[in-house]
Structure formats: structure tokens, C-alpha cells
Design a protein around this motif. Structure first.
Motif, mmCIF file in Angstrom:
data_model
loop_
_atom_site.group_PDB
_atom_site.id
_atom_site.type_symbol
_atom_site.label_atom_id
_atom_site.label_comp_id
_atom_site.label_asym_id
_atom_site.label_seq_id
_atom_site.Cartn_x
_atom_site.Cartn_y
_atom_site.Cartn_z
ATOM 1 N N LYS A 296 40.800 43.035 53.672
ATOM 2 C CA LYS A 296 41.693 43.564 52.644
ATOM 3 C C LYS A 296 41.244 43.051 51.280
ATOM 4 N N CYS A 297 41.176 43.966 50.318
ATOM 5 C CA CYS A 297 40.705 43.640 48.973
ATOM 6 C C CYS A 297 41.909 43.354 48.077
ATOM 7 N N LEU A 298 41.941 42.159 47.495
ATOM 8 C CA LEU A 298 43.058 41.734 46.646
ATOM 9 C C LEU A 298 42.523 41.506 45.233
ATOM 10 N N HIS A 299 42.856 42.425 44.330
ATOM 11 C CA HIS A 299 42.375 42.317 42.948
ATOM 12 C C HIS A 299 43.116 41.165 42.271
ATOM 13 N N CYS A 300 42.357 40.169 41.804
ATOM 14 C CA CYS A 300 42.927 38.949 41.219
ATOM 15 C C CYS A 300 42.318 38.689 39.848
ATOM 16 N N PRO A 301 42.631 39.520 38.848
ATOM 17 C CA PRO A 301 42.005 39.329 37.534
ATOM 18 C C PRO A 301 42.390 37.990 36.915
ATOM 19 N N GLY A 302 41.497 37.475 36.066
ATOM 20 C CA GLY A 302 41.745 36.217 35.373
ATOM 21 C C GLY A 302 40.432 35.508 35.073
ATOM 22 N N HIS A 303 39.742 35.067 36.118
ATOM 23 C CA HIS A 303 38.411 34.474 35.932
ATOM 24 C C HIS A 303 37.475 35.533 35.356
ATOM 25 N N THR A 304 37.559 36.738 35.895
ATOM 26 C CA THR A 304 36.929 37.923 35.320
ATOM 27 C C THR A 304 37.924 39.072 35.474
ATOM 28 N N PRO A 305 37.715 40.177 34.751
ATOM 29 C CA PRO A 305 38.666 41.298 34.851
ATOM 30 C C PRO A 305 38.726 41.915 36.240
ATOM 31 N N GLY A 306 37.599 41.907 36.958
ATOM 32 C CA GLY A 306 37.554 42.575 38.261
ATOM 33 C C GLY A 306 37.531 41.634 39.449
ATOM 34 N N SER A 307 37.758 40.348 39.229
ATOM 35 C CA SER A 307 37.710 39.378 40.332
ATOM 36 C C SER A 307 38.549 39.864 41.508
ATOM 37 N N THR A 308 37.960 39.830 42.689
ATOM 38 C CA THR A 308 38.627 40.308 43.898
ATOM 39 C C THR A 308 38.464 39.269 45.000
ATOM 40 N N SER A 309 39.589 38.968 45.671
ATOM 41 C CA SER A 309 39.574 38.081 46.828
ATOM 42 C C SER A 309 39.540 38.943 48.079
ATOM 43 N N TYR A 310 38.743 38.531 49.056
ATOM 44 C CA TYR A 310 38.585 39.309 50.284
ATOM 45 C C TYR A 310 39.250 38.556 51.439
#
Length: 230
Positions: free
Chosen positions: A139-153
Motif C-alpha cells: 500500500k502506497c502512503l503519500h507522506c509529503p514533508g521531507h519531499t513533496p512526493g515522499s511515499t511510505s510503502y
């Protein structure tokens, strides 16, 4: 260090050059399908580990577009034909990798005008679930902050989270880039904390977190002990 679970999933993480990013191989030992998260470098090592497990690399998942997480992508794609996936909000960072190399005093990935990295095969969005083998999904969890498109898998069946540089053991991702022109203005500290609290801390507490750098941890430990999240 190899993480074992009760399922026939293969999970191995190891640091790769140029900046010690943790690259993770996740494989289905039954079908041979494999994913690599953040191939920063040392592609021969990545490929030899994939081969030693009798796996076939189908997809590369990029947590964010910083050079130390993506630099091996071109060679991996040339040698395996794998798809490269990331969030579209980091495409400009990904395409600007040679400027990042300059700012971090690392040699450019390519000379002349050729693209340093292949164009991504697909863009992932928040909440996407990729069924990468018959038994396993991510599951792809978009987590912006460190970069605009940072995504946790989040590999639920493997009890594994790969957050890139969003969340670390006892720390969180960097958001200030003084003296690094290619990254200036691309991070937001408040947004980063909001992403972690809103998307990651509600995952099961025993979820193993393999961060972009450093030691692995668990969601429960970060909930309880991370000073940035109190």
C-alpha cells in the motif's frame, strides 16, 4: 540484516552507496516475483542478492527523489527491464538528479545531455494498493514533508514499512537544506510531522520500519519514544 516472517516472503535490507541509503529487496519465494525499494547504488550487489534468492525483479519503488535513493535505477532497469514507480510530486527532483549530485559533490550520473534516469513507468498515488505477487501487496502512503512526493510503502503481509527518509529510529526526515540549492524550498517540517501522525502511527505497533538510513525500528517504539512525535 535479514528480517524473517512467518510467511515465505524474502525481506533483506542493506546500506548502499553513495550515502548509505537502506535498499530493501522483498520477494515471494513461491512465485519468484520481487520488488526493490530505493536502489541508491551498488547495483551488482542488488542483482546478485536477487539472483541468490532465485527472484525476478519486476518493480522498483522509489520513496522519494533524492539522489541516494534513486541513483541505481537506470542500471537496474537496463539489466532487468523492471518498472520504476514513484509519486509524481517528486518527478522534478528525480529529473534534477545531476544538480543534486553537484550540490552533494558526487560525480554526475551521466555526462553530456543524456537523461540520468529513465522516465518512471508509472506514478503512484496515495492509497494505491499494488498486488505485486499472488500472495503479497503493497500500500502506497503519500507522506509529503521531507519531499513533496515522499511515499511510505506498507507491505502488510510482510509486517513491513519502508518510509524512506520520512521516519527514522528516534528521529524524522531533514527539512532544511541551507547551502543545497537543488533542494531548497522542497521540504516542510510541519507537513512532515502531520504526514507521520496521520498516515504511519496508526499502523500496527509491531510493524517493522526499515527507514531510509540507520537502524530499523517499530511503529510502537516510534509512537512511544520518538521525541519529534510527542
Amino acid at each position: 540484516s535479514t528480517t524473517t516472517t512467518n510467511t515465505p516472503a524474502i525481506v533483506e535490507s542493506f546500506a548502499v552507496p553513495p550515502l548509505g541509503c537502506n535498499c530493501t529487496i522483498i520477494g515471494d519465494s513461491t512465485t519468484g516475483d520481487a520488488i526493490v525499494v530505493d536502489p541508491g547504488g551498488d547495483v551488482n550487489k542488488i542483482l546478485s542478492k536477487i539472483k541468490s534468492y532465485n527472484l525476478t525483479l519486476k518493480r522498483v519503488l522509489i520513496t522519494h527523489g533524492h539522489l541516494d535513493h534513486v541513483a541505481g535505477g537506470k542500471e537496474l532497469k537496463e539489466k532487468t527491464g523492471c518498472d520504476i514507480l514513484l509519486h509524481q510530486d517528486d518527478l522534478s527532483l528525480y529529473e534534477n538528479i545531476n544538480a543534486q549530485c553537484r550540490d552533494f559533490r558526487i560525480g554526475p550520473l551521466t555526462e553530456g545531455g543524456s537523461a540520468a534516469l529513465p522516465r518512471p513507468d508509472a506514478f503512484i498515488s496515495d492509497g494505491d494498493v499494488i498486488q505485486w505477487s499472488p500472495s503479497y501487496s503493497v500500500k502506497c502512503l503519500h507522506c509529503p514533508g521531507h519531499t513533496p512526493g515522499s511515499t511510505s510503502y506498507y507491505f502488510e503481509e510482510c509486517n513491513l514499512l519502508c518510509p524512506g527518509d520520512t521516519l527514522f529510529q528516534g528521529s524524522v526526515g531533514r527539512t532544511s537544506w541551507y547551502g543545497i540549492p537543488s533542494l531548497q524550498g522542497t521540504s516542510d517540517a510541519e507537513q512532515l510531522i502531520g504526514s507521520i501522525k496521520g498516515k504511519l502511527l496508526d499502523l500496527p505497533g509491531d510493524t517493522v520500519v526499515v527507514s531510509g538510513h540507520g537502524e530499523s525500528t517499530t511503529i510502537e517504539d516510534e509512537r512511544r519514544f520518538n521525541p519529534y512525535l510527542s
